[in-house]
Design an enzyme around this catalytic site. Sequence first.
Site, PDB file in Angstrom:
ATOM      1  NE  ARG A 193      44.887  41.034  21.874  1.00  0.00           N
ATOM      2  CZ  ARG A 193      44.311  39.746  22.222  1.00  0.00           C
ATOM      3  NH1 ARG A 193      43.266  39.397  21.894  1.00  0.00           N
ATOM      4  NH2 ARG A 193      44.850  38.919  21.831  1.00  0.00           N
ATOM      5  CD  GLU A 245      46.175  25.217  23.668  1.00  0.00           C
ATOM      6  OE1 GLU A 245      46.377  25.982  23.119  1.00  0.00           O
ATOM      7  OE2 GLU A 245      45.231  24.416  23.495  1.00  0.00           O
TER       8      GLU A 245
HETATM    9  N1  LIG Z   1      39.759  32.750  22.812  1.00  0.00           N
HETATM   10  C1  LIG Z   1      40.349  34.008  22.308  1.00  0.00           C
HETATM   11  N2  LIG Z   1      39.946  35.236  21.669  1.00  0.00           N
HETATM   12  C2  LIG Z   1      41.095  36.514  22.138  1.00  0.00           C
HETATM   13  N3  LIG Z   1      42.181  36.461  22.875  1.00  0.00           N
HETATM   14  C3  LIG Z   1      42.748  35.484  23.571  1.00  0.00           C
HETATM   15  C4  LIG Z   1      42.012  34.113  23.436  1.00  0.00           C
HETATM   16  N4  LIG Z   1      42.595  33.536  24.304  1.00  0.00           N
HETATM   17  C5  LIG Z   1      43.450  34.021  25.256  1.00  0.00           C
HETATM   18  N5  LIG Z   1      43.726  35.038  24.321  1.00  0.00           N
HETATM   19  C6  LIG Z   1      44.428  36.105  24.628  1.00  0.00           C
HETATM   20  O1  LIG Z   1      45.257  35.566  25.338  1.00  0.00           O
HETATM   21  C7  LIG Z   1      45.384  36.568  26.911  1.00  0.00           C
HETATM   22  C8  LIG Z   1      44.713  35.607  28.307  1.00  0.00           C
HETATM   23  O2  LIG Z   1      45.791  34.129  28.028  1.00  0.00           O
HETATM   24  P1  LIG Z   1      45.428  33.291  29.053  1.00  0.00           P
HETATM   25  O3  LIG Z   1      45.499  31.765  28.856  1.00  0.00           O
HETATM   26  O4  LIG Z   1      44.305  33.683  30.352  1.00  0.00           O
HETATM   27  O5  LIG Z   1      46.698  33.950  30.002  1.00  0.00           O
HETATM   28  C9  LIG Z   1      44.084  37.354  26.771  1.00  0.00           C
HETATM   29  O6  LIG Z   1      45.560  38.752  26.810  1.00  0.00           O
HETATM   30  C10 LIG Z   1      44.022  37.448  25.222  1.00  0.00           C
HETATM   31  O7  LIG Z   1      43.932  39.130  25.164  1.00  0.00           O
HETATM   32  O1  PPV Z   2      47.558  39.936  21.259  1.00  0.00           O
HETATM   33  P1  PPV Z   2      48.004  40.183  22.879  1.00  0.00           P
HETATM   34  O2  PPV Z   2      49.499  41.736  22.100  1.00  0.00           O
HETATM   35  O3  PPV Z   2      46.989  41.571  23.329  1.00  0.00           O
HETATM   36  O4  PPV Z   2      48.962  39.755  23.338  1.00  0.00           O
HETATM   37  P2  PPV Z   2      48.711  38.569  24.261  1.00  0.00           P
HETATM   38  O5  PPV Z   2      47.409  37.785  22.908  1.00  0.00           O
HETATM   39  O6  PPV Z   2      49.731  37.564  24.090  1.00  0.00           O
HETATM   40  O7  PPV Z   2      47.858  38.737  25.037  1.00  0.00           O
END
Ligand SMILES: Nc1ncnc2c1ncn2[C@@H]1O[C@H](COP(=O)(O)O)[C@@H](O)[C@H]1O
Ligand code: PPV
Length: 170
Positions: free
Chosen positions: A58, A95
């Site tokens: 993303r 996590e």
């Molecule tokens: N709650 C969330 N909704 C959507 N995407 C999420 C969510 N939590 C984490 N993400 C994805 O994970 C990474 C960031 O996580 P970190 O814990 O800061 O490493 C980010 O790329 C989100 O797409």
């Molecule tokens: O869904 P993605 O590919 O953006 O990866 P992530 O949830 O590890 O950020």
Amino acid sequence: MDIKSLIRNIPDFPKPGIMFRDITTLLQNPDGLRGVIDLMAAVCAPLQPDYILGMESRGFIFGTPLAYKLGVGFIPVRKPGKLPGAVYSVEYELEYGTDRLEMHQDALKEGDRVLIVDDLIATGGTAQAAAKMVQQAGAELVGFCFVVELLALGGREKLPNVPIISMVEY
Ligand SMILES: Nc1ncnc2c1ncn2[C@@H]1O[C@H](COP(=O)(O)O)[C@@H](O)[C@H]1O
Ligand SMILES: O=P(O)(O)OP(=O)(O)O
């Protein structure tokens, strides 16, 4: 433009207890997509990056049009085994368990100004791993830009002392 109203909230995805902030609804709205990229460009331009670095996948969606708009290059940080050249590789905490991100070793040189972009910062582990690779390459990290910041998880506390910009906060 109300970016938050275009982000869909999906409870218990991908597992119970997680509120998933779904940016696909923002992306498919033409005004939302243009508006968020224009806003990111306006707030990030003063940092004067030479490159936008985005994390798979993303981070690619927002990072590439931002780079285009700012007239700079884009560097993809990928999940393991996807990049064909020699890579820097950094493991980071999830996590449950760990994951790994990679970046081409020749993507950056000493002194390059780099802005790290992702859709969302939660615990900060992903962004921290990307920052480590920028530092390994000897480049200059000028800041971070996220569409969404989950404040309660305190991700920004893990990051180096550079500007950390987010478009919306929860
Ligand atoms: N709650 C969330 N909704 C959507 N995407 C999420 C969510 N939590 C984490 N993400 C994805 O994970 C990474 C960031 O996580 P970190 O814990 O800061 O490493 C980010 O790329 C989100 O797409
Ligand atoms: O869904 P993605 O590919 O953006 O990866 P992530 O949830 O590890 O950020």
